[in-house]
Design an enzyme around this catalytic site. Structure first.
Site, PDB file in Angstrom:
ATOM      1  N   GLY A  20       0.829  -1.200   0.000  1.00  0.00           N
ATOM      2  CA  GLY A  20       0.000   0.000   0.000  1.00  0.00           C
ATOM      3  C   GLY A  20       0.858   1.242   0.000  1.00  0.00           C
ATOM      4  O   GLY A  20       2.032   1.205   0.395  1.00  0.00           O
ATOM      5  N   GLY A  22       0.585   5.852   0.305  1.00  0.00           N
ATOM      6  CA  GLY A  22      -0.213   7.056   0.484  1.00  0.00           C
ATOM      7  C   GLY A  22       0.651   8.286   0.333  1.00  0.00           C
ATOM      8  O   GLY A  22       1.801   8.206  -0.119  1.00  0.00           O
ATOM      9  N   TYR A  24       1.974  10.217   2.637  1.00  0.00           N
ATOM     10  CA  TYR A  24       3.116  10.319   3.557  1.00  0.00           C
ATOM     11  C   TYR A  24       3.505   8.982   4.177  1.00  0.00           C
ATOM     12  O   TYR A  24       4.297   8.934   5.109  1.00  0.00           O
ATOM     13  CB  TYR A  24       2.817  11.343   4.659  1.00  0.00           C
ATOM     14  CG  TYR A  24       1.642  10.992   5.548  1.00  0.00           C
ATOM     15  CD1 TYR A  24       1.827  10.244   6.707  1.00  0.00           C
ATOM     16  CD2 TYR A  24       0.358  11.429   5.245  1.00  0.00           C
ATOM     17  CE1 TYR A  24       0.768   9.921   7.528  1.00  0.00           C
ATOM     18  CE2 TYR A  24      -0.703  11.114   6.068  1.00  0.00           C
ATOM     19  CZ  TYR A  24      -0.499  10.359   7.213  1.00  0.00           C
ATOM     20  OH  TYR A  24      -1.563  10.042   8.017  1.00  0.00           O
ATOM     21  N   ALA A  25       2.965   7.865   3.662  1.00  0.00           N
ATOM     22  CA  ALA A  25       3.288   6.560   4.245  1.00  0.00           C
ATOM     23  C   ALA A  25       3.209   5.465   3.194  1.00  0.00           C
ATOM     24  O   ALA A  25       2.398   5.526   2.271  1.00  0.00           O
ATOM     25  CB  ALA A  25       2.343   6.244   5.395  1.00  0.00           C
ATOM     26  N   VAL A  27       3.052   1.065   3.065  1.00  0.00           N
ATOM     27  CA  VAL A  27       2.750  -0.097   3.904  1.00  0.00           C
ATOM     28  C   VAL A  27       3.409  -1.321   3.283  1.00  0.00           C
ATOM     29  O   VAL A  27       3.257  -1.582   2.088  1.00  0.00           O
ATOM     30  CB  VAL A  27       1.225  -0.320   4.037  1.00  0.00           C
ATOM     31  CG1 VAL A  27       0.943  -1.510   4.963  1.00  0.00           C
ATOM     32  CG2 VAL A  27       0.538   0.933   4.561  1.00  0.00           C
ATOM     33  N   LYS A  43       3.281   0.031   8.588  1.00  0.00           N
ATOM     34  CA  LYS A  43       3.026   1.345   7.994  1.00  0.00           C
ATOM     35  C   LYS A  43       4.231   2.229   8.298  1.00  0.00           C
ATOM     36  O   LYS A  43       4.534   2.507   9.466  1.00  0.00           O
ATOM     37  CB  LYS A  43       1.757   1.946   8.590  1.00  0.00           C
ATOM     38  CG  LYS A  43       1.330   3.274   7.985  1.00  0.00           C
ATOM     39  CD  LYS A  43      -0.011   3.720   8.581  1.00  0.00           C
ATOM     40  CE  LYS A  43      -0.498   5.018   7.997  1.00  0.00           C
ATOM     41  NZ  LYS A  43      -1.816   5.413   8.565  1.00  0.00           N
ATOM     42  N   ASP A 136     -13.721   8.057   8.171  1.00  0.00           N
ATOM     43  CA  ASP A 136     -13.249   7.768   6.812  1.00  0.00           C
ATOM     44  C   ASP A 136     -13.583   6.330   6.435  1.00  0.00           C
ATOM     45  O   ASP A 136     -12.775   5.626   5.835  1.00  0.00           O
ATOM     46  CB  ASP A 136     -11.741   8.015   6.703  1.00  0.00           C
ATOM     47  CG  ASP A 136     -11.255   8.082   5.244  1.00  0.00           C
ATOM     48  OD1 ASP A 136     -12.096   8.340   4.356  1.00  0.00           O
ATOM     49  OD2 ASP A 136     -10.058   7.883   5.010  1.00  0.00           O
TER      50      ASP A 136
END
Length: 485
Positions: A20, A22, A24-25, A27, A43, A136
């Site tokens: 995964g 994003g 700022y991260a 996984v 993460k 979310d």
């Protein structure tokens, strides 16, 4: 987008593939070093990419995850940091996310949707007890524990916050497609925004797309601004209970939207019958009462207790991971369903008990089991034409075919006996069969039935103790000498 080109490293863990990414991260799937390599998800948050608000969200996420321990919430196992990253070590879920699952199926049956909704509702109920709002909720943030099981886990608490029901907030949070209208339009909202998101998720699972699905962001915003109520797609067939819950969750007027108490007690959510550690005990008590009423010929009360017991039993088929236990459970459920259907014919159709109680249906076999007993699509008709002069073969084939029917219905013990009887006749006849098309087709049937019989034998006999463990509390109506007069 990826946040770093190099793979992060932390002591005691071996990083595998990225699963995964994003803003700022990233996984990663990882393995904990040691004799037993525990699989985890890590993460990795790049500290240099964090704004002040992002750092606040991360701190809030870690605080919330530290206190949340629930079977339908992805568990945080640990968190560590170095000079470059903050690492959140999470439970690994190998089944992917709900968004991918729904897309692979196009849409889900109402029964599957209800099972998933029960799990989400149980997690939400626990979160409300902790005064936590997710803010979310969407299919991509809901994970499946494994590919084989249909156990959901809510993940990604990056926007979550402590929020009692009566509190309000004005910070825009969430994903627009799943975001309650009041977040966008009024910038003022309360914890019920999570129930709107649940409604959108249920809608997408049932119909294959979210109610405000749009090609552009402008189109989406226009739909959110519209006062038009969300409607169930024309021509779709869902139960009244499902429709009621769906539309009450997707009520644009917050004051009219279902509240948490009504949501958790809604008959379609049906948290009472969600599989749990007490389900078997509750079912056993009701079955004991049902059999006693049946024995005394108090058929209306017997029918009532059988129905209530089956409402606890049938969901357990999906939660039972042990194949042999599942076989025993399915067989016992089949027996009691049969008896309940018999009693329904005896009890007056005007009875309030019959009107108000629904007899549950047996869930479909898990895929790996149903494949063993899928409908026959071979050359049996040709074989029957070729054996019209050999009635012994035709009789044996009929017996074997009846075994297939019993197996598909879950009556594995009877199916095994039928296979054994058919194979006993066919194996002897096959030895004297001359070479040719007829022998080839006969061998095809024998081979397939032998495979199925061996599978059934393994399920029925692999753990006799397990059968007694499940069957012990259940004494069938026949065993109690209950007969209809």
């Amino acid at each position: 987008m990826a946040v770093a080109s190099s793979v992060p490293k932390i002591p005691d863990y071996i990083f595998a593939e990225k699963i995964g990414a994003g803003n700022y991260a990233d996984v990663y799937k990882a393995y904990k070093k040691g004799k037993v390599r525990e699989v985890v998800a890590v993460k990795c948050v790049l500290q240099s990419s964090l704004s002040r608000s992002a750092l606040n969200n991360l701190e809030s996420e870690i605080k919330i995850l530290k206190k949340l321990k629930h079977e339908h919430i992805v568990q945080m196992l640990d968190f560590v940091w170095d000079d470059k990253y903050i690492y959140i070590i999470m439970e690994y879920c190998s089944g992917g996310d709900l968004s991918t699952f729904v897309k692979s199926k196009q849409r889900l049956s109402e029964n599957v949707c209800q099972r998933f909704l029960q799990q989400l509702a149980a997690a939400l109920q626990y979160m409300r007890e902790q005064n936590v709002s997710h803010l979310d909720l969407k299919p991509s943030n809901i994970l499946l524990k494994s590919r084989k099981s249909q156990v959901l886990k809510i993940g990604d608490f990056g926007l979550a916050q402590h929020m009692p029901e009566e509190d309000t907030n004005s910070t825009v949070k969430g994903s627009p497609l799943y975001m309650a209208p009041e977040i966008v339009l009024k910038r003022q909202y309360d914890a019920k925004v999570d129930l709107w998101s649940v409604g959108v998720i249920l809608y997408e699972c049932l119909f294959g797309k979210a109610p405000y699905s749009s090609k552009t962001m402008d189109e989406l915003i226009e739909k959110i601004k519209s006062d038009k109520p969300i409607e169930v797609p024309y021509g779709t067939n869902i139960s009244p209970e499902c429709r009621d819950l769906l539309l009450r969750c997707l009520e644009r007027d917050v004051s009219k939207r279902i509240d948490f108490e009504a949501f958790f007690s809604h008959p379609f959510v049906d948290l009472e019958h969600k599989p749990g550690p007490d389900s078997m005990n509750k079912a056993t008590e009701l079955l004991t009462a049902a059999v006693n009423f049946d024995e005394c010929r108090e058929y209306e009360q017997a029918f009532k207790n059988y129905c209530q017991a089956l409402q606890y039993l049938t969901p357990l088929l999906h939660s039972e991971s042990d194949a042999s236990k599942r076989v025993v459970l399915r067989r016992k459920i089949t027996e009691y369903l049969g008896r309940t259907e018999e009693l329904k014919k005896v009890v007056s159709s005007d009875s309030d008990v019959v009107k108000n109680l629904r007899i549950p249906s047996i869930p479909n076999l898990p895929k790996q089991e149903s494949l063993k007993f899928s409908e026959y699509k071979g050359n049996r008709e040709e074989l029957l034409r070729l054996t019209t002069t050999t009635p012994q073969i035709q009789t044996a084939i009929e017996i074997g075919a009846s075994g297939e029917l019993y197996a598909r219905e879950g009556n594995y013990s009877i199916a095994f006996d039928k296979y054994q009887l058919a194979l006993g006749k066919l194996l002897e006849l096959l030895q004297n069969e001359p070479k040719g098309r007829r022998k080839d087709l006969l061998r095809e049937e024998v081979t397939r039935w032998m495979t199925q019989a061996e599978y059934l034998k393994e399920l029925l006999n692999s753990s006799p103790a397990q059968e007694s463990e499940i069957a012990e509390p259940f004494a069938s109506a026949d065993e109690k000498n209950c007969v209809l007069q």
